[in-house]
Design an enzyme around this catalytic site. Structure first.
Site, short mmCIF file in Angstrom:
data_model
loop_
_atom_site.label_atom_id
_atom_site.label_comp_id
_atom_site.label_asym_id
_atom_site.label_seq_id
_atom_site.Cartn_x
_atom_site.Cartn_y
_atom_site.Cartn_z
N SER A 48 117.91 -35.95 -35.82
CA SER A 48 118.38 -35.75 -37.20
C SER A 48 118.02 -37.01 -38.00
CB SER A 48 119.89 -35.55 -37.20
OG SER A 48 120.51 -36.74 -36.75
N ASP A 80 114.83 -33.15 -37.13
CA ASP A 80 115.83 -32.11 -37.30
C ASP A 80 116.64 -32.32 -38.59
OD1 ASP A 80 117.30 -29.93 -36.47
OD2 ASP A 80 118.63 -31.09 -35.16
N HIS A 81 116.90 -31.29 -39.31
CA HIS A 81 117.72 -31.34 -40.54
C HIS A 81 117.37 -32.52 -41.45
CE1 HIS A 81 120.28 -28.05 -39.31
NE2 HIS A 81 120.39 -28.61 -38.12
N ASP A 102 116.00 -28.92 -44.50
CA ASP A 102 117.29 -28.22 -44.59
C ASP A 102 117.74 -28.14 -46.04
OD1 ASP A 102 119.88 -27.34 -44.56
OD2 ASP A 102 120.51 -28.59 -42.86
N GLY A 216 124.19 -24.32 -31.30
CA GLY A 216 124.34 -23.67 -29.99
C GLY A 216 125.57 -24.10 -29.20
O1 G3H Z 1 120.30 -29.07 -35.15
C1 G3H Z 1 121.19 -29.27 -34.31
C2 G3H Z 1 121.93 -28.15 -33.78
O2 G3H Z 1 121.93 -27.05 -34.57
C3 G3H Z 1 123.08 -28.46 -32.92
O3 G3H Z 1 124.25 -27.70 -33.11
O4 G3H Z 1 125.93 -29.37 -32.41
O5 G3H Z 1 126.50 -26.95 -32.52
O6 G3H Z 1 124.99 -27.81 -30.76
P1 G3H Z 1 125.48 -27.99 -32.14
ZN ZN Z 2 121.06 -27.56 -36.56
#
Ligand code: G3H
Ligand code: ZN
Length: 287
Positions: A48, A80-81, A102, A216
């Site tokens: 991230s 990520d994001h 995002d 997840g």
């Molecule tokens: O981008 C990161 C994920 O979507 C992680 O989500 O923290 O619920 O496993 P989580």
């Molecule tokens: Zn995520």
């Protein structure tokens, strides 16, 4: 060596999903890579904006590329994001394999506008530098923050509408879409809602591109299998890894108050991450 795009296609053909795991340090890297290597399955490491700042872009890229090339192992790096074109551009320039813009919290129009700008830039660099950069974006809102939450935060859980997803994909030309289909970012103490398999299948049918499941952590095993069966190709896990690291490190420090050697103090944390990742990878890969 296969590209991430090829691995995603192969996963979809095989009816499995690639695991994406966020890390903040070298312990996280060893835990994730150790598990993927043991099972011999492709894996994506996610950073991230905060994780990327802490680890360092060049450091992360050096590590992943070296392993990929020297060990001939399908391990990839995802930004990520990322919340602005400037941050997306910096990660593309640095050499990431995939980037997520995002804009889930923006208006549809604004989200389309910045996503398209990111896609155009990714395409230009891919062409000029002979790379194959994947650009992912999101619509629908699953909350933010990989942390522990009492309950589902206000405003989170806005499900993605298939026709809107189709329009979004057509207008932006993204490679992969992160829809909102029942999961929420973080571990929810009161439990997460179920994954809406029919909605995943509908979005897949409407968009025709690979779908990525975020949030997840804390989902039931049957939700993952439903998601994969319905068209999810990559699954993100972060909070479960953070929790495993945190608990193992605190225990290690408490159990060994006189230990001062970092690699001895930290080994249980690496093992704890590896265990979480191995279990998730087995499930995602139908093992
Ligand atoms: O981008 C990161 C994920 O979507 C992680 O989500 O923290 O619920 O496993 P989580
Ligand atoms: Zn995520």
């Amino acid at each position: 060596m296969k590209t991430l795009r090829e691995c995603v296609k192969e996963a979809a053909d095989m009816g499995v999903a690639i695991g994406h795991f966020n890390i903040s340090n070298l312990e996280g890297f060893h835990g994730v890579y150790g598990a993927a290597k043991k099972l011999n399955v492709p894996v994506v490491i996610g950073l991230s904006e905060g994780e990327e700042d802490f680890v360092g872009k060049s450091e992360a890229i050096g590590m992943i590329k070296e392993i990929r090339e020297k060990e001939n192992f399908p391990i990839f790096l995802n930004a990520d994001h990322h919340y602005s074109f400037e941050r997306v551009k910096a990660s593309i320039d640095a050499g990431f394999d995939a980037i997520i813009f995002d804009g889930a919290n923006l208006s549809f129009e604004e989200n389309v506008k910045i996503t398209k700008q990111c896609v155009d830039y990714a395409r230009t660099v891919s062409k000029d530098k002979k790379r194959d950069i994947l650009l992912e974006a999101e619509i629908g809102y699953i909350g933010s923050g990989s942390n522990i939450k009492e309950s589902i935060p206000e405003g989170a859980g806005v499900l993605t509408k298939p026709d809107e997803a189709k329009k979004f994909v057509e207008l932006t030309g993204i490679d992969m879409l992160a829809p909102s289909v029942g999961s929420i970012h973080g571990l929810i103490k009161s439990g997460k809602p179920h994954i809406d398999g029919a909605l995943v299948a509908e979005i897949k049918k409407f968009t025709g591109i690979p779908l990525v499941l975020h949030g997840g952590s804390g989902l039931r095993d049957e939700d993952f299998t439903t998601a994969i069966k319905s068209g999810i190709s990559i699954i993100h896990i972060s909070t479960e890894i953070r929790l495993a690291y945190d608990e193992a490190l605190k225990k290690s420090l408490a159990d060994n108050p006189n230990e001062t050697t970092p690699y001895k103090i930290l080994q249980p944390a690496v093992d704890a991450i590896e265990k979480v990742v191995e279990n998730r990878l087995k499930l995602f890969n139908g093992m």
